[in-house]
Motif scaffolding. Structure first.
Motif, short mmCIF file in Angstrom:
data_model
loop_
_atom_site.label_atom_id
_atom_site.label_comp_id
_atom_site.label_asym_id
_atom_site.label_seq_id
_atom_site.Cartn_x
_atom_site.Cartn_y
_atom_site.Cartn_z
N VAL A 16 0.83 -1.21 0.00
CA VAL A 16 0.00 0.00 0.00
C VAL A 16 0.87 1.26 0.00
O VAL A 16 0.40 2.34 0.31
N ALA A 17 2.15 1.13 -0.37
CA ALA A 17 3.07 2.26 -0.32
C ALA A 17 2.91 3.20 -1.51
O ALA A 17 3.23 4.38 -1.43
N GLY A 18 2.45 2.67 -2.64
CA GLY A 18 2.24 3.52 -3.81
C GLY A 18 3.48 3.80 -4.64
O GLY A 18 3.48 4.73 -5.46
N LEU A 19 4.54 3.03 -4.45
CA LEU A 19 5.76 3.25 -5.22
C LEU A 19 5.53 2.98 -6.71
O LEU A 19 4.72 2.12 -7.08
N ALA A 20 6.26 3.68 -7.54
CA ALA A 20 6.22 3.42 -8.97
C ALA A 20 6.76 2.02 -9.26
O ALA A 20 7.61 1.51 -8.52
N ASP A 21 6.28 1.40 -10.30
CA ASP A 21 6.78 0.09 -10.72
C ASP A 21 8.12 0.28 -11.42
O ASP A 21 8.20 0.95 -12.45
N TYR A 22 9.16 -0.32 -10.85
CA TYR A 22 10.50 -0.08 -11.41
C TYR A 22 10.62 -0.56 -12.85
O TYR A 22 11.40 0.00 -13.64
N GLU A 23 9.87 -1.57 -13.23
CA GLU A 23 9.95 -2.05 -14.61
C GLU A 23 9.42 -1.00 -15.59
O GLU A 23 9.85 -0.96 -16.75
N ASP A 24 8.51 -0.17 -15.13
CA ASP A 24 8.00 0.90 -15.99
C ASP A 24 9.02 2.04 -16.11
O ASP A 24 8.91 2.87 -17.03
N LEU A 25 9.98 2.10 -15.19
CA LEU A 25 10.96 3.18 -15.20
C LEU A 25 12.22 2.82 -15.99
O LEU A 25 13.05 3.69 -16.23
N LEU A 26 12.35 1.55 -16.36
CA LEU A 26 13.54 1.15 -17.11
C LEU A 26 13.53 1.75 -18.50
O LEU A 26 12.51 1.72 -19.19
N SER A 27 14.65 2.28 -18.90
CA SER A 27 14.75 2.83 -20.26
C SER A 27 14.90 1.69 -21.26
O SER A 27 15.36 0.59 -20.93
N SER A 28 14.51 1.94 -22.48
CA SER A 28 14.52 0.91 -23.51
C SER A 28 15.93 0.50 -23.93
O SER A 28 16.11 -0.53 -24.58
N ASP A 29 16.93 1.28 -23.54
CA ASP A 29 18.29 0.95 -23.95
C ASP A 29 19.06 0.17 -22.89
O ASP A 29 20.27 -0.04 -23.02
N THR A 31 20.59 -2.91 -21.31
CA THR A 31 21.01 -4.18 -21.90
C THR A 31 21.67 -5.12 -20.91
O THR A 31 21.92 -6.28 -21.24
N VAL A 32 21.96 -4.65 -19.70
CA VAL A 32 22.59 -5.50 -18.68
C VAL A 32 21.58 -5.77 -17.58
O VAL A 32 20.69 -4.95 -17.33
N THR A 128 15.40 -8.38 -15.62
CA THR A 128 15.07 -8.15 -14.21
C THR A 128 15.20 -9.41 -13.36
O THR A 128 14.86 -9.39 -12.18
N SER A 129 15.69 -10.50 -13.94
CA SER A 129 15.78 -11.76 -13.18
C SER A 129 16.83 -11.71 -12.07
O SER A 129 16.81 -12.55 -11.17
#
Length: 247
Positions: A16-29, A31-32, A128-129
């Motif tokens: 219930v913290a409301g943090l942004a989803d980190y996967e949505d914040l990842l840039s498309s470039d 690669t690691v 993200t694994s």
């Protein structure tokens, strides 16, 4: 930042913290592989929440990565080491590991697969694994049996603390969510039992617990299109109510 100051360990545990989803914040470039510390860096640059902490429920992998780093900070141990020393080793979970490429190994490892055309391709790891707060645990049915049995004892935490894991979150808006500490609550035949699913590239898993019936059903699959919770529900129907389970 002020919007994040109301966030507590409890709000993270209850999602219930409301943090942004980190996967949505990842840039498309990117690669690691991303790790937990990288998630913190992403969130530091995002100084707002989706909603006022405590007011709504939304499942959050970002919250789990923050919790893992809190564990490291408080225990002064790497998260993978903490899990091994405080949970896996004491419970005899000899075939369970928080996997870190180049550091740990997985014995008798199953790889993940995705159906493509008329066959399967290996889809075992994503970018993200390597984030351990919200995943990265390799285990077996035998070891999960040991862990499940410990949940009904005080081997890991006090009974009062464990009971908190199975209580719904009370929202500041007056409502509640059906999520405890790492467990969805109810939803089977009118609200019985607790459950969770786990999904990553190439794997679909599920667990249903019925403590009052002394029954736990675990379904582990290494295929993207599998429906483990459906399988668990059919088994529960068969074992608890004498229903007919599909093959």
């Amino acid at each position: 930042p002020p919007p994040l100051q109301p966030i507590t360990v409890r709000t993270l545990l209850k999602h219930v913290a409301g943090l942004a989803d980190y996967e949505d914040l990842l840039s498309s470039d990117v690669t690691v592989p991303v790790k937990d510390a990288d998630v913190l860096a992403l969130l530091k640059a995002h100084e707002s929440t989706k909603f006022a902490p405590g007011s709504e429920y939304e499942y959050s992998n970002s919250g789990y990565t923050m919790l893992a780093q809190i564990v490291e900070h408080v225990s002064k141990k790497r998260f993978a080491d903490f899990l091994h020393q405080e949970i896996f080793e004491p419970l005899g979970m000899a075939h369970t590991v928080a996997f870190e490429n180049g550091i740990s190994t997985v014995s008798d490892r199953a790889y993940g697969y995705t159906l493509e055309g008329q066959g399967y391709i290996r889809t075992d790891q994503s970018l993200t694994s390597s984030v351990l707060g919200d995943g990265g645990i390799y285990t077996s049915i035998d070891d999960l049996t040991r862990w499940d049995a410990a949940l009904d004892t005080t081997r890991l935490v006090r009974a009062e603390t464990m009971a908190e894991a199975f209580k719904p979150a009370r929202l500041t808006t007056g409502g509640r969510s059906d999520y405890g500490f790492g467990w969805f609550l109810g939803d089977y035949r009118g609200g019985e039992g607790t459950w969770h699913t786990g999904t990553t590239i190439g794997f679909r898993n599920a667990i249903r617990r019925f403590p009052s019936r002394r029954l736990t059903i675990v379904v582990l699959t290494n295929r993207d299109e599998a429906k483990p919770l459906d399988i668990a529900d059919r088994l529960a129907d068969l074992m608890l109510f004498g229903g007919t389970a599909a093959p």
